[in-house]
Structure formats: structure tokens, C-alpha cells
Motif scaffolding. Structure first.
Motif, PDB file in Angstrom:
ATOM      1  N   UNK A 143       0.651  -1.333   0.062  1.00 26.76           N
ATOM      2  CA  UNK A 143       0.023  -0.119  -0.182  1.00 26.76           C
ATOM      3  C   UNK A 143       0.948   1.112   0.204  1.00 26.76           C
ATOM      4  N   UNK A 144       1.336   1.900  -1.581  1.00 25.44           N
ATOM      5  CA  UNK A 144       2.459   2.812  -0.959  1.00 25.44           C
ATOM      6  C   UNK A 144       1.790   4.144  -0.593  1.00 25.44           C
ATOM      7  N   UNK A 145      -0.095   4.562  -0.198  1.00 26.01           N
ATOM      8  CA  UNK A 145      -0.261   4.735   0.148  1.00 26.01           C
ATOM      9  C   UNK A 145       0.532   5.741   2.262  1.00 26.01           C
ATOM     10  N   UNK A 146       0.807   4.013   2.301  1.00 25.15           N
ATOM     11  CA  UNK A 146       1.493   3.863   4.331  1.00 25.15           C
ATOM     12  C   UNK A 146       3.250   4.625   3.720  1.00 25.15           C
ATOM     13  N   UNK A 147       3.553   4.940   4.291  1.00 24.66           N
ATOM     14  CA  UNK A 147       5.276   5.769   3.552  1.00 24.66           C
ATOM     15  C   UNK A 147       5.855   5.524   5.195  1.00 24.66           C
ATOM     16  N   UNK A 148       5.422   4.942   5.992  1.00 24.00           N
ATOM     17  CA  UNK A 148       5.778   4.959   6.843  1.00 24.00           C
ATOM     18  C   UNK A 148       7.550   4.838   7.423  1.00 24.00           C
ATOM     19  N   UNK A 149       6.861   6.464   7.527  1.00 23.28           N
ATOM     20  CA  UNK A 149       7.980   7.532   7.935  1.00 23.28           C
ATOM     21  C   UNK A 149       9.305   7.238   8.967  1.00 23.28           C
ATOM     22  N   UNK A 356      -1.416   0.954  10.551  1.00 25.56           N
ATOM     23  CA  UNK A 356      -1.974   1.382   9.352  1.00 25.56           C
ATOM     24  C   UNK A 356      -1.615   2.521   9.987  1.00 25.56           C
ATOM     25  N   UNK A 357      -1.858   3.505  11.278  1.00 25.99           N
ATOM     26  CA  UNK A 357      -1.255   4.442  11.451  1.00 25.99           C
ATOM     27  C   UNK A 357      -0.406   5.394  11.422  1.00 25.99           C
ATOM     28  N   UNK A 358       0.955   3.775  11.826  1.00 29.22           N
ATOM     29  CA  UNK A 358       1.805   4.019  12.278  1.00 29.22           C
ATOM     30  C   UNK A 358       2.417   4.247  10.820  1.00 29.22           C
ATOM     31  N   UNK A 359       2.086   3.368   9.751  1.00 30.62           N
ATOM     32  CA  UNK A 359       2.741   3.744   7.679  1.00 30.62           C
ATOM     33  C   UNK A 359       1.997   4.727   7.608  1.00 30.62           C
ATOM     34  N   UNK A 360       1.722   6.028   8.349  1.00 33.09           N
ATOM     35  CA  UNK A 360       1.026   6.667   7.534  1.00 33.09           C
ATOM     36  C   UNK A 360       1.081   8.233   7.923  1.00 33.09           C
ATOM     37  N   UNK A 361       1.596   8.291   9.680  1.00 34.62           N
ATOM     38  CA  UNK A 361       1.354   9.060  10.387  1.00 34.62           C
ATOM     39  C   UNK A 361       3.215   9.102  10.917  1.00 34.62           C
ATOM     40  N   UNK A 362       3.535   8.287  10.842  1.00 38.98           N
ATOM     41  CA  UNK A 362       4.724   7.730  11.878  1.00 38.98           C
ATOM     42  C   UNK A 362       4.763   7.666  13.425  1.00 38.98           C
ATOM     43  N   UNK A 363       3.376   7.699  13.843  1.00 37.00           N
ATOM     44  CA  UNK A 363       3.682   7.759  15.256  1.00 37.00           C
ATOM     45  C   UNK A 363       2.951   6.415  16.421  1.00 37.00           C
ATOM     46  N   UNK A 364       3.580   5.761  16.807  1.00 33.12           N
ATOM     47  CA  UNK A 364       2.809   4.788  16.631  1.00 33.12           C
ATOM     48  C   UNK A 364       1.932   4.896  18.101  1.00 33.12           C
ATOM     49  N   UNK A 365       0.960   4.771  17.842  1.00 29.53           N
ATOM     50  CA  UNK A 365      -0.648   5.052  18.741  1.00 29.53           C
ATOM     51  C   UNK A 365      -0.640   4.042  20.288  1.00 29.53           C
ATOM     52  N   UNK A 366       0.927   3.197  20.076  1.00 34.04           N
ATOM     53  CA  UNK A 366       0.388   2.480  21.691  1.00 34.04           C
ATOM     54  C   UNK A 366      -0.557   2.411  22.887  1.00 34.04           C
ATOM     55  N   UNK A 367      -0.440   3.831  23.216  1.00 33.98           N
ATOM     56  CA  UNK A 367      -1.619   4.058  24.490  1.00 33.98           C
ATOM     57  C   UNK A 367      -2.533   4.342  24.158  1.00 33.98           C
ATOM     58  N   UNK A 368      -2.818   4.644  22.523  1.00 38.13           N
ATOM     59  CA  UNK A 368      -4.020   4.478  22.667  1.00 38.13           C
ATOM     60  C   UNK A 368      -4.429   3.356  22.570  1.00 38.13           C
ATOM     61  N   UNK A 369      -4.179   2.249  21.966  1.00 37.41           N
ATOM     62  CA  UNK A 369      -4.477   0.387  22.112  1.00 37.41           C
ATOM     63  C   UNK A 369      -4.811   0.633  23.016  1.00 37.41           C
ATOM     64  N   UNK A 370      -3.744   0.901  24.293  1.00 39.64           N
ATOM     65  CA  UNK A 370      -3.809   0.435  25.536  1.00 39.64           C
ATOM     66  C   UNK A 370      -5.256   0.904  25.984  1.00 39.64           C
ATOM     67  N   UNK A 371      -5.837   1.970  25.913  1.00 39.24           N
ATOM     68  CA  UNK A 371      -6.612   2.215  26.481  1.00 39.24           C
ATOM     69  C   UNK A 371      -8.273   2.007  25.793  1.00 39.24           C
ATOM     70  N   UNK A 372      -8.210   1.929  24.276  1.00 44.16           N
ATOM     71  CA  UNK A 372      -9.537   0.838  23.839  1.00 44.16           C
ATOM     72  C   UNK A 372      -9.604  -0.393  23.978  1.00 44.16           C
ATOM     73  N   UNK A 373      -8.100  -1.074  24.347  1.00 47.62           N
ATOM     74  CA  UNK A 373      -8.738  -2.984  24.393  1.00 47.62           C
ATOM     75  C   UNK A 373      -9.338  -2.074  26.485  1.00 47.62           C
ATOM     76  N   UNK A 374      -8.485  -1.744  27.210  1.00 52.17           N
ATOM     77  CA  UNK A 374      -8.978  -1.880  28.293  1.00 52.17           C
ATOM     78  C   UNK A 374     -10.828  -0.673  28.422  1.00 52.17           C
ATOM     79  N   UNK A 375     -10.954   0.220  27.604  1.00 54.69           N
ATOM     80  CA  UNK A 375     -12.442   0.366  27.468  1.00 54.69           C
ATOM     81  C   UNK A 375     -12.704  -1.056  27.411  1.00 54.69           C
ATOM     82  N   UNK A 376     -12.723  -1.849  26.566  1.00 53.69           N
ATOM     83  CA  UNK A 376     -13.887  -2.769  25.629  1.00 53.69           C
ATOM     84  C   UNK A 376     -13.409  -4.276  27.592  1.00 53.69           C
TER      85      UNK A 376
END
Length: 581
Positions: A143-149, A356-376
Motif C-alpha cells: 500500500x504505497x499510501x503508507x510511507x512508514x516514516x 496502519x496509523x504508524x504507516x501513515x503518520x509515523x506515530x505509534x498509538x500504543x497508549x491509545x490502543x491500550x486504553x481502547x482495549x481497557x475500555x473494551x
């Protein structure tokens, strides 16, 4: 040094790749660099990608040996890639829970895992992330829209050191010089003479506005940039300079009349709630917007394409990792098997989101992933702390290791590396990181109940996971009305700023405060935010006056400051531990 200067890296013939010296070099660097991330994670809640440091040091060492011994084979480009894969995998092990859910679990339950079970747990969630990345590789890399900065930054460094070898040597000298200075300051402060923490007044000292002689914080400030640095300063003024005195005046935080020194522990018990709600809501909002904006279709072009021929090995690896994660959840934390099994599809889905977020932005949303799984899991199994923390840890740990390997796959695709050998290197790295990371954590924090969430060890990620678990377990009704209002206000501004940051054009969004840094400033002592802000401002001033110098050496010098202090701090903790035996 210029052997690849006129050759496209993707066409370089693989001479040596998964060699013993490449693996051992990565292993040694992983052992040295992993403590830095554990130390920094417990201090400020952030970590540093070690790929570029590993590339520079490995290249410098082996090229120097090759010049001294003409019979010594040259350090190849593909060996450099394996070296950085092992080292970065080891250093990224903190995403497996060492500086967030594992300490939070101890604080809430009073149960501390023994070293071997803790190593097994951290390894297992990271091992799962490796096989998720393997099956994501063809889709996401094509997916060439994902640059993985972040991967591209590593690739550019790899290209640079093989085209301009002397520049790499100069950067290594800067790295080691900065590390020696930082280590010396930490050694003097810890063993020779305690450098005083100065504050203008006793009242400001109680509010944690002191000068902290930490070059690690200055180094992180040089990496985070002026926007994040200024936001930390703004957040410190709002939280500790504005809200904290008001809380004391209102009697919502009670301090002893004769209290001396920084009163971080008392104040952060209140301030963490608006700060955590701001961070959680802003990161989840930004995650949703960025995922929606991420391109979904690949476009054909002439760049290398990832292929995934069928092989039973990865399937066996995935099944083994699932069995390991599910079995350890049941054995170590008493989680029902069906609930443990439920964490696997959630981990896979959220790892895909993170990649996908890391590929598009270079920002690893690990904190958000953890909170989302906690909420789930808070909705599925309300009131159960082990499930809320450790099943959610599965998603966060798998996502962290998956995104790290995806960046390595991006580099490997560009230089024609062998994906299976990269996976082997990653597995070696997480094994080393699990052992070293757990040993360092236990040496630094032998008593989590009394040492964490203090001025010395603020552990903001631990505070965040603990706060979310407490809220989901006991409900908002267990909190005072004032704290509930603070959570609401923090959540409102988190959603607003997270949406604006993702939706506004970049030229406008860069003027907004960093929501992650703003929330973090409520959980860190003001002294920590001040020193990091100072590092950001100093780096920005130098970049305005000498832009080429900053471009060449800022990140390298900052990495040296971080490594020097953290390795010395970890060494001091081990020394004290062995003295007590």
C-alpha cells in the motif's frame, strides 16, 4: 565505505545477512540500550527508537576493525540491517507492559510477578506481535499510501552511512561524548555530591517547581521538538502553577502545614484525573480520525513489492504465540480461558489499526490502543482488574512489537533483505529484551507500592493504566464530584484538540498544543516538564542559528545524553542491589 555509493540498495547482492557477528552486535547493543528505554519509560512515560543508534555504533565498530585488519571482511549493509533489527526489537520490549500495565497490576492487586513468569509474559505478547506483522506485511508494504516514516528515517541513515562513512564516525564521536558527559553528571549526583534541586521559593518547591539536574530530560527535549516542549511548559504552568494551588486553597488536597519539599505524591492523586482523561480522549479521537483518513488502496508503481509465499512456519509461530499468551493469562493472572481467547482477535484488530496509523503518520498509538482495549474489557468484564489490565496488555504489547517490525520490513524491502531472517532477528531481540528489561525493572523498582507515582519515579504510563482500570472497576461514582467534573473537562478538551489536530491542515495544526504533552504535564512533576521544555527550546535556538549542525548532530547528541544517564542510573541500582545481598 563507498562500496554501495552508485548502486541502488534494493539491487545490492546479499553477501552476509544473518551472520553470527551481526546477531551478536545487535544483542550487545540491545543489552546496553534496553535499560535506557525502561528507565525513561518509568521517568517520563516516553521511549526512544534505538534503530539509528544501533546502525551508527555497529557500522563504526566493524568498519574500524576492518581498517585495522585487512583480512577482516567488510561490515555489509544487510548485516547492519540485522544488527539494528535485533537491537531495536530488544529496546522496544517496554511496549510489552514493563512500564505500564504490569506495574499498574501490582499497585492495584498487591501481587508482583516473579522474574521468570514476568519475562515469559513480556516475551509472549511481543512474540504474538511478530507473527501479526508477518501476515500484515504483504498488504501494508504494497500500500504505497503508507510511507512508514520511522522506517524511512532508518533507511535514509543506512544509505547515508554507506555513502558517507566518515560522517558516521563523526556522529559516533558526538554520541559517545554526550553519553560520557551525561553519565558523569549522573555519577556525581548519585555517588559524589547530591546536586541540590533549587527552587525560587518554598511554595514553588512544594508545587514541584525545582531545577532538576538531569541531562536525560534535556536530551528528550531535544528530540520532542519545540511544539511539544512548549506544550509541556504550558501544561506545567496550568496544572502545577494554577490548578494545584487552587486545589490546596479549596481544601480538596490536604497538605500538612509543616510539609517540606515537593509534594508531588499528594497533588498528583488529583491532577492525574484531568490529565489522563485529556490524553485518553485526545489519542482515541485522533486515532479514529487518522484511521478514517488512511488510504486503503495500493497504487501500482515500480517500487519493490512484498510477496508472501505460503510457508507452514509462520502459521505454526502464530498458533504457538496464541497458545502461549492464552495459557499465561490463565496461569499467571487467573483469567478464564474463554476471556483470554477473546483477547486474541482484539489484539489482531488493534495491531492492524496501529500498523496502519504508524504507516501513515509515523506515530505509534500504543497508549491509545491500550486504553481502547481497557475500555473494551471494561464493558465485557466489568470490575475485574486482571482482565482489564493484562488482557488489554496483550493488545498493547502485540501492537507495539508489530509496528516495530513493520518499520524494519519497510527497510528490508528497500534493500532486498530476507523477511524470514528479519523475523528470526526480531525473535532474538525480544528474547534478549524480555530478560534484560525485566531484570532492569526489578532492579530499579524493587518495591512498586512505595516507589512508583512519586517525584523520583512519576511513571505516567502506570498512572494512566491504573486510573483507567480503577474507573472501569469502581465506576465514576466512586470519585468525588470535583474529580468527576475535572474528568469531564479534560475529556471535552481532549476530544476537541484531538479532532482539530487531525482535521486541520498541517500549517494550522502545528500551532495547536500537543494534547499528549499537555495531558502528560499533569502527571509529571513540573521540574520534569521544565527541563524537557528547556531542552526543546535550546535545540530550537541552535537550529535557527546553525541549521546544518542541528540536522547532523541534534538527535545523535540527544540520544547520547539519554543513554549516558539512564545506563548510569541502572548501573547504580544494580550496584545497590548487589551490595545488599
Amino acid at each position: 565505505m563507498g562500496r554501495y555509493a552508485d548502486t541502488p540498495l534494493s539491487t545490492v547482492r546479499i553477501e552476509r545477512e544473518l551472520s553470527l557477528r551481526a546477531v551478536l552486535t545487535g544483542a550487545v547493543l540491545g543489552i546496553l540500550l534496553t535499560p535506557s528505554n525502561v528507565y525513561a519509560g518509568l521517568k517520563i512515560g516516553w521511549s526512544f527508537n534505538m534503530s539509528i543508534i544501533a546502525l551508527l555504533v555497529g557500522f563504526g565498530v566493524w568498519q574500524s576493525l576492518a581498517r585495522r585488519n585487512t583480512h577482516q571482511p567488510a561490515w555489509t549493509l544487510h548485516e547492519s540491517n540485522i544488527n539494528q533489527t535485533v537491537a531495536s526489537a530488544a529496546a522496544s520490549i517496554i511496549s510489552g507492559g514493563l512500564v505500564a500495565p504490569i506495574p499498574a497490576y501490582t499497585l492495584l492487586t498487591g501481587q508482583q510477578l516473579d522474574p521468570i513468569p514476568m519475562m515469559a509474559w513480556v516475551f509472549s505478547v511481543s512474540f504474538l506481535g511478530i507473527w501479526i506483522a508477518w501476515y500484515l506485511r504483504p498488504t501494508l508494504l504494497n500500500d504505497h499510501g503508507l510511507k512508514f516514516p520511522e522506517g524511512m528515517a532508518t533507511l535514509e541513515t543506512l544509505q547515508h552511512i554507506y555513502h558517507h562513512g566518515q560522517e558516521a564516525v563523526v556522529r559516533i564521536k558526538v554520541l559517545f561524548s554526550a553519553a560520557l558527559v551525561s553519565a558523569a553528571v549522573k555519577w556525581v549526583d548519585g555517588f559524589v555530591w547530591a546536586i541540590p534541586r533549587w527552587a525560587p521559593t518554598a511554595q514553588l518547591e512544594r508545587l514541584t517547581f525545582t531545577v532538576d539536574p538531569s541531562l536525560l530530560l534535556i536530551g528528550f527535549g531535544g528530540i520532542i521538538g519545540i511544539r511539544v516542549g512548549l506544550t509541556l511548559l504550558l501544561g506545567a504552568l496550568l496544572a502545577w502553577g494554577g490548578l494545584a494551588p487552587w486545589l490546596i486553597d479549596q481544601g480538596w488536597v490536604m497538605l500538612a502545614p509543616d510539609a517540606q519539599g515537593p509534594q508531588f505524591a499528594k497533588l498528583v492523586e488529583w491532577l492525574l484525573w484531568p490529565g489522563v482523561s485529556l490524553m485518553v480522549c485526545s489519542t482515541l479521537t485522533a486515532l479514529g480520525v487518522r484511521l478514517f483518513q488512511t488510504p486503503k488502496k495500493a497504487t501500482a508503481n515500480s517500487t519493490p513489492r512484498a510477496r508472501a509465499p505460503f510457508s507452514p512456519g509462520p502459521a505454526v509461530g502464530l498458533v504457538l504465540s496464541i497458545a502461549l499468551v492464552v495459557g499465561l493469562q490463565a496461569a499467571l493472572f487467573g483469567i478464564d480461558l474463554w476471556m483470554a481467547l477473546l483477547s486474541i482477535p482484539l489484539a489482531i484488530c488493534l495491531a492492524v489499526v496501529a500498523a496502519r496509523v504508524v504507516g501513515a503518520t509515523g506515530i505509534a498509538p500504543i497508549g491509545a490502543i491500550g486504553k481502547l482495549s481497557q475500555l473494551t474489557f471494561g464493558l465485557i468484564a466489568p470490575g475485574q482488574v486482571p482482565i482489564n489490565l493484562m488482557s488489554a496488555n496483550t493488545a498493547g504489547g502485540a501492537a507495539g512489537q508489530s509496528t516495530d517490525l513493520m518499520n524494519d520490513f519497510k527497510v528490508g524491502l528497500a534493500i532486498g533483505a530476507t523477511p524470514k531472517k528479519q523475523v528470526i532477528a526480531q525473535c532474538i531481540g525480544i528474547f534478549i529484551g524480555s530478560v534484560v528489561g525485566v531484570a532492569v525493572y526489578l532492579a530499579l523498582i524493587p518495591d512498586p507500592q512505595h516507589m512508583l507515582l512519586t517525584e523520583e519515579w512519576p511513571a505516567p504510563a502506570v498512572a494512566t493504566w491504573k486510573a483507567v482500570a480503577e474507573t472501569l472497576t469502581h465506576g465514576l461514582g466512586s470519585l468525588s464530584p470535583q474529580i468527576r467534573w475535572a474528568i469531564f473537562v479534560g475529556a471535552f478538551f481532549g476530544v476537541l484538540l484531538g479532532a482539530l489536530d487531525s482535521l486541520l491542515p498541517q500549517r494550522l495544526a502545528r500551532w495547536l498544543p500537543s494534547t499528549a504533552a499537555l495531558g502528560l504535564a499533569f502527571v509529571l512533576p513540573a521540574s520534569t516538564s521544565m527541563m524537557m521544555g528547556l531542552g526543546a527550546v535550546l535545540t530550537w535556538i541552535v537550529s535557527r542559528r546553525w541549521p546544518s549542525v542541528t540536522e547532523r548532530f541534534a538527535i545523535t547528541a540527544a540520544a547520547g545524553l539519554i543513554a549516558g544517564e539512564s545506563i548510569t542510573g541502572v548501573g547504580a541500582s544494580f550496584w545497590e542491589m548487589f551490595k545488599g545481598l
